[in-house]
Design an enzyme around this catalytic site. Sequence first.
Site, mmCIF file in Angstrom:
data_model
loop_
_atom_site.group_PDB
_atom_site.id
_atom_site.type_symbol
_atom_site.label_atom_id
_atom_site.label_comp_id
_atom_site.label_asym_id
_atom_site.label_seq_id
_atom_site.Cartn_x
_atom_site.Cartn_y
_atom_site.Cartn_z
ATOM 1 N N LYS A 79 24.536 -18.439 6.436
ATOM 2 C CA LYS A 79 25.508 -19.659 6.358
ATOM 3 C C LYS A 79 25.681 -20.078 5.972
ATOM 4 O O LYS A 79 25.162 -20.750 4.603
ATOM 5 C CB LYS A 79 24.663 -20.967 7.646
ATOM 6 C CG LYS A 79 26.057 -21.213 8.459
ATOM 7 C CD LYS A 79 25.089 -22.361 9.880
ATOM 8 C CE LYS A 79 26.258 -23.141 10.482
ATOM 9 N NZ LYS A 79 25.176 -24.171 11.230
ATOM 10 N N SER A 154 27.646 -23.413 15.558
ATOM 11 C CA SER A 154 28.440 -23.639 14.534
ATOM 12 C C SER A 154 27.823 -22.742 13.711
ATOM 13 O O SER A 154 28.618 -21.987 12.723
ATOM 14 C CB SER A 154 28.568 -24.897 14.083
ATOM 15 O OG SER A 154 26.971 -25.093 13.239
ATOM 16 N N SER A 178 23.467 -24.603 17.462
ATOM 17 C CA SER A 178 24.165 -24.077 16.439
ATOM 18 C C SER A 178 23.618 -22.772 15.987
ATOM 19 O O SER A 178 24.588 -22.002 15.105
ATOM 20 C CB SER A 178 24.505 -24.481 15.593
ATOM 21 O OG SER A 178 25.512 -25.967 15.304
HETATM 22 N N1 GLN Z 1 28.027 -28.357 19.429
HETATM 23 C C1 GLN Z 1 26.581 -28.731 18.033
HETATM 24 C C2 GLN Z 1 27.948 -30.506 17.703
HETATM 25 O O1 GLN Z 1 28.936 -29.880 17.851
HETATM 26 C C3 GLN Z 1 26.193 -28.283 16.989
HETATM 27 C C4 GLN Z 1 25.583 -28.763 16.345
HETATM 28 C C5 GLN Z 1 24.702 -28.287 15.007
HETATM 29 O O2 GLN Z 1 24.180 -27.761 15.919
HETATM 30 N N2 GLN Z 1 24.739 -28.313 14.212
HETATM 31 O O3 GLN Z 1 26.986 -31.092 17.607
#
Ligand code: GLN
Length: 472
Positions: A79, A154, A178
């Site tokens: 990532k 994400s 995420s």
């Molecule tokens: N959907 C979560 C957010 O937008 C994901 C965050 C994450 O785990 N990086 O906060």
Amino acid sequence: MKDEVITIKKFHEGLTNKVFSAREALAEFYKVIDTKDGEIGAYLSTDRDAAQTQAEEVDRLVEKGSPLPLLAGVPLAIKDNIMVKGQPCTAGANILKGYTAIYDAAVIKKLRGESALFLGKTNMDDSAMGSSTENSAFKVTKNPRDMTKVPGGSSGGSAAAVASGMAVAALGSDTGGSIRQPADFCGIVGLKPTYGAVSRYGLIPMASSFDQIGPLTNTVEDAAIMFRAIAGEDPHDATSASVTYGDELTDPNLEHMREMTIGLPKEYFIAGIHETIRANVEGAIAQFKGLKVRFKEISLPHTKHALSAYYIIMAAEASSNLARLEGIRYARVPQAEEAAHLMERYVKNRSHGFGTEVKRRIILGTFVLSSGHYDAYYAKAQKVRALIRRDFDEAFKDVDAILTPVSPTPPFTIGEKTNDPLTMYLSDIFTITANLAGLPALAMPPNFQLIGKPFHEADILGLGQYYERIRR
Ligand code: GLN
């Protein structure tokens, strides 16, 4: 090794038995990337020369007959918020476009120690904020199982890369789902470790009291292998714990799994869950029962406040973390070059450097931390967080693990939720509690997650492997 799923162990066998060399495998993976990624859009960058050098080293080890670590030569996707020295690291944000990592994250160092290969860096929502990868400043990633759908987020690029055979396994980060939600959307496995199990050193932070790095893989066994490789105490991360993990992760006693009791929290099986998800999760429960695993209904009464608490604390922490990105020290924002004075430059850098969702959270986070609002929002949300933790502590007196859906819906259509942030936030309803409580959680097909006690990854990985092996 074309169409079947290649697991880490199969790869290892192929390499050690000289069915293929690390260089051949690498070339094959880049061929798949060249064929498929134009449409899928999982990768933001690849460093083929660096990977080639790594592969040559692995082949030399094979030639010498040296014992090979399980991950030797295994092509991984990383990532783009995890530092790989010499490679771009943008966190999906315009403000970091052009930044090159000057050191390896702790997890990368560990994987290098096992001679794993890094294929490239994967697309993600801007600053890891989002549930669809549509917030990336650079491109939209498609779900390889249905190109009209989002891959989740994400870590959508990492999930799409693994699900489409463009990497054997990947790393993602999970602050509020995420890793698990994109794994779920792409039909693969994702593990969020216990907070403190894996070093965050070299991870571009989003919300530091939640962030954890973890694997996205084709199988639970692969997740166990990857987790074992990256876990461990690190002097560079003061929150990393001194816990040692061993064979119980990768070689669980499956007989022992029959003695486990899994809790089903009634607050997670609510109206509004999509019927496909409900049917799949109920099917998994029935299969576990067939395997003689016991179930018990439990209650996690403060679940209904989890989303609000998460979106307050996360925004507060993210707004402070992102303050370091001013568009001067790490990378330049071209639109700000014309600034007349320093203040204007900062304003332009940050206005152009961050996307709408990130700016929304910076404003929200600054607001909840401001004097006059701190007690009403931030302090209160911390109290709710403590109650959510206590709910889990209570529940874990009676059960060994907790099973819930990962996401309330199957993957949604690209563009469907981009103008409606609140609906997007609702995708996180089942995943964020594990982050609030710092617990390990394993998402696996079909559409369920197993949440474990702190540092008891072996329980959920064991149950996952038990389910997976019998099902196959
Ligand atoms: N959907 C979560 C957010 O937008 C994901 C965050 C994450 O785990 N990086 O906060």
